[in-house]
Design an enzyme around this catalytic site. Structure first.
Site, PDB file in Angstrom:
ATOM      1  N   ARG A   1      43.559  54.660  45.320  1.00  0.00           N
ATOM      2  CA  ARG A   1      42.522  54.917  44.337  1.00  0.00           C
ATOM      3  C   ARG A   1      41.266  54.087  44.545  1.00  0.00           C
ATOM      4  O   ARG A   1      40.164  54.596  44.605  1.00  0.00           O
ATOM      5  CB  ARG A   1      43.020  54.552  42.927  1.00  0.00           C
ATOM      6  CG  ARG A   1      43.336  55.678  42.034  1.00  0.00           C
ATOM      7  CD  ARG A   1      44.353  55.175  41.037  1.00  0.00           C
ATOM      8  NE  ARG A   1      45.458  54.590  41.768  1.00  0.00           N
ATOM      9  CZ  ARG A   1      46.469  55.301  42.248  1.00  0.00           C
ATOM     10  NH1 ARG A   1      46.538  56.565  42.020  1.00  0.00           N
ATOM     11  NH2 ARG A   1      47.438  54.742  42.948  1.00  0.00           N
ATOM     12  N   THR A   2      41.451  52.779  44.601  1.00  0.00           N
ATOM     13  CA  THR A   2      40.279  51.914  44.577  1.00  0.00           C
ATOM     14  C   THR A   2      39.407  52.155  45.807  1.00  0.00           C
ATOM     15  O   THR A   2      38.196  52.309  45.709  1.00  0.00           O
ATOM     16  CB  THR A   2      40.701  50.440  44.463  1.00  0.00           C
ATOM     17  OG1 THR A   2      41.576  50.318  43.349  1.00  0.00           O
ATOM     18  CG2 THR A   2      39.511  49.529  44.271  1.00  0.00           C
TER      19      THR A   2
ATOM     20  N   LYS B   1      44.078  39.104  65.195  1.00  0.00           N
ATOM     21  CA  LYS B   1      43.904  38.263  66.400  1.00  0.00           C
ATOM     22  C   LYS B   1      43.655  36.815  66.006  1.00  0.00           C
ATOM     23  O   LYS B   1      43.230  36.002  66.813  1.00  0.00           O
ATOM     24  CB  LYS B   1      42.693  38.751  67.208  1.00  0.00           C
ATOM     25  CG  LYS B   1      42.800  40.155  67.738  1.00  0.00           C
ATOM     26  CD  LYS B   1      41.567  40.420  68.613  1.00  0.00           C
ATOM     27  CE  LYS B   1      41.428  41.872  68.987  1.00  0.00           C
ATOM     28  NZ  LYS B   1      40.086  42.148  69.531  1.00  0.00           N
TER      29      LYS B   1
ATOM     30  N   ARG C   1      39.244  44.001  49.365  1.00  0.00           N
ATOM     31  CA  ARG C   1      40.521  43.698  48.708  1.00  0.00           C
ATOM     32  C   ARG C   1      41.337  42.826  49.655  1.00  0.00           C
ATOM     33  O   ARG C   1      41.389  43.078  50.850  1.00  0.00           O
ATOM     34  CB  ARG C   1      41.288  44.981  48.404  1.00  0.00           C
ATOM     35  CG  ARG C   1      42.739  44.706  48.014  1.00  0.00           C
ATOM     36  CD  ARG C   1      43.445  45.906  47.497  1.00  0.00           C
ATOM     37  NE  ARG C   1      42.924  46.306  46.202  1.00  0.00           N
ATOM     38  CZ  ARG C   1      43.481  47.256  45.457  1.00  0.00           C
ATOM     39  NH1 ARG C   1      44.555  47.883  45.873  1.00  0.00           N
ATOM     40  NH2 ARG C   1      42.962  47.576  44.281  1.00  0.00           N
TER      41      ARG C   1
ATOM     42  N   HIS D   1      40.531  41.710  39.263  1.00  0.00           N
ATOM     43  CA  HIS D   1      40.194  43.047  39.772  1.00  0.00           C
ATOM     44  C   HIS D   1      39.048  43.575  38.894  1.00  0.00           C
ATOM     45  O   HIS D   1      39.243  44.432  38.033  1.00  0.00           O
ATOM     46  CB  HIS D   1      41.450  43.926  39.686  1.00  0.00           C
ATOM     47  CG  HIS D   1      41.363  45.231  40.400  1.00  0.00           C
ATOM     48  ND1 HIS D   1      40.194  45.767  40.883  1.00  0.00           N
ATOM     49  CD2 HIS D   1      42.335  46.135  40.713  1.00  0.00           C
ATOM     50  CE1 HIS D   1      40.445  46.929  41.453  1.00  0.00           C
ATOM     51  NE2 HIS D   1      41.743  47.174  41.365  1.00  0.00           N
TER      52      HIS D   1
HETATM   53  C1  NCD Z   1      46.066  48.079  40.612  1.00  0.00           C
HETATM   54  C2  NCD Z   1      45.872  46.950  41.602  1.00  0.00           C
HETATM   55  O1  NCD Z   1      45.736  47.191  42.817  1.00  0.00           O
HETATM   56  O2  NCD Z   1      45.845  45.832  41.123  1.00  0.00           O
HETATM   57  N1  NCD Z   1      45.788  49.337  41.132  1.00  0.00           N
HETATM   58  C3  NCD Z   1      44.498  49.770  41.214  1.00  0.00           C
HETATM   59  O3  NCD Z   1      43.638  49.133  41.761  1.00  0.00           O
HETATM   60  N2  NCD Z   1      44.215  50.909  40.576  1.00  0.00           N
HETATM   61  C4  NCD Z   1      47.354  48.014  39.909  1.00  0.00           C
HETATM   62  C5  NCD Z   1      48.627  48.015  40.695  1.00  0.00           C
HETATM   63  O4  NCD Z   1      48.634  48.024  41.934  1.00  0.00           O
HETATM   64  O5  NCD Z   1      49.673  48.031  40.041  1.00  0.00           O
END
Ligand code: NCD
Length: 304
Positions: free
Chosen positions: A53-54, A82, A103, A131
């Site tokens: 999703r993100t 590496k 991320r 997040h």
């Molecule tokens: C969340 C995350 O990655 O923290 N998901 C997301 O970004 N929509 C929640 C999760 O992974 O449970």
């Protein structure tokens, strides 16, 4: 928010949130009008940790704004494998791009990366820490569905210890809005002390392990997945993973205008049978996320 990095949300005010929500509203009403805002801009999307999703949401947002994306979807295919330091990797990528979305599995990595570069960086999740853009879209979802964020009773259920979306949401709700929290989790997955001390000292909140008895009081129920990847032992995870399963039966006593949210991905904590209940808004939440990310990127590097 021009050229601002978004790391912990400490630098995001209530006015910034309002500006963001207003722009997300406008974009959702007329997407085409904004399809040139990122002309000639390149956004680097660096995902050292799994995401569907993100990452797609950010990348789709950039394309819809007329920008371009360079993308790393798997840490194994980067020079990190590496032995390159995070700071060298992002410094290099910053030479090719106007904004980095990152991320990473380590708490605090977003700040380290941001301190190494001269372009803005958006934290798309750093370990169990924060997040920020998930929280922006979570707040926008509440605002769209409930028409206000104030004076609501908000239940947060599941893995409150490792869930970074929970920590960020609690932080922003407690800083900028007046709400009551009901934290529902097994004893082993309670909200961390640092979050309590930093954000909850002046807030109305209750901690419980019982979802059934508390669901009737809630205006918002924010369900979360038990974060398997943060556990040290598989046995411990298995003991806790199915503690809460929201289904039609549990919703019988809930308010008619409750909204059920989830950052997704879900495991078993929400039964599929409630997907068609009008109170379930977790897929709408995904769509709101696209507009929020379009708005955020436009405000940071766009030509509006
Ligand atoms: C969340 C995350 O990655 O923290 N998901 C997301 O970004 N929509 C929640 C999760 O992974 O449970």
């Amino acid at each position: 928010m021009k050229n601002k990095s978004i790391i912990t949300l400490d630098n995001v005010s209530r006015d910034n949130l309002n500006e963001l929500f207003n722009l997300a509203d406008k974009i959702s009403e007329n997407e085409i009008k904004y399809n040139n805002v990122l002309k000639n801009k390149v956004v680097a999307s660096l995902f050292f940790e799994p995401s569907t999703r993100t990452r797609f949401s950010f990348e789709s947002a950039v394309f819809k704004l007329g920008g371009n994306v360079i993308s790393l979807a798997d840490a194994k295919s980067s020079s990190a494998s590496k032995g390159e330091s995070l700071s060298d990797t992002v410094k290099t990528v910053s030479m090719y791009s106007d904004l980095i979305v990152m991320r990473h599995n380590k708490d605090g990595s977003a700040l380290v990366a941001d301190n190494s570069i001269d372009i803005p960086l958006i934290n798309a999740g750093d370990g169990a820490h924060y997040h920020p853009t998930q929280t922006m879209l979570d707040l926008y979802t509440i605002y769209k569905e409930k028409k206000t964020i104030n004076n609501l009773t908000i239940g947060v259920c599941g893995d409150l210890k490792f869930g970074r979306t929970v920590h960020t949401l609690v932080k922003m709700l407690s800083k900028h809005y007046n709400v009551n929290f009901v934290f529902i989790s097994p004893d082993k997955l309670k909200i961390p002390d640092y979050v309590k001390k930093k954000y909850l000292t002046n807030m109305n909140y209750k901690e419980t392990s019982n979802l059934e008895d508390n669901i009737k009081d809630l205006d918002v129920l924010y369900m979360t997945r038990v974060q398997k990847e943060r556990f040290f032992s598989e046995d411990e995870y298995i003991k806790l993973k199915d503690k809460y399963i929201l289904n039609n039966k549990s919703l019988k006593v809930a308010k008619e205008d409750l909204i059920i949210m989830h950052p997704l991905p879900r495991n078993n904590e929400i039964a599929k049978e409630i997907d068609n209940d009008k109170r379930a808004v977790y897929f709408k939440q995904v769509k709101y996320g696209l507009y929020i990310r379009m708005a955020l990127i436009s405000l940071i590097i766009g030509d509006l």
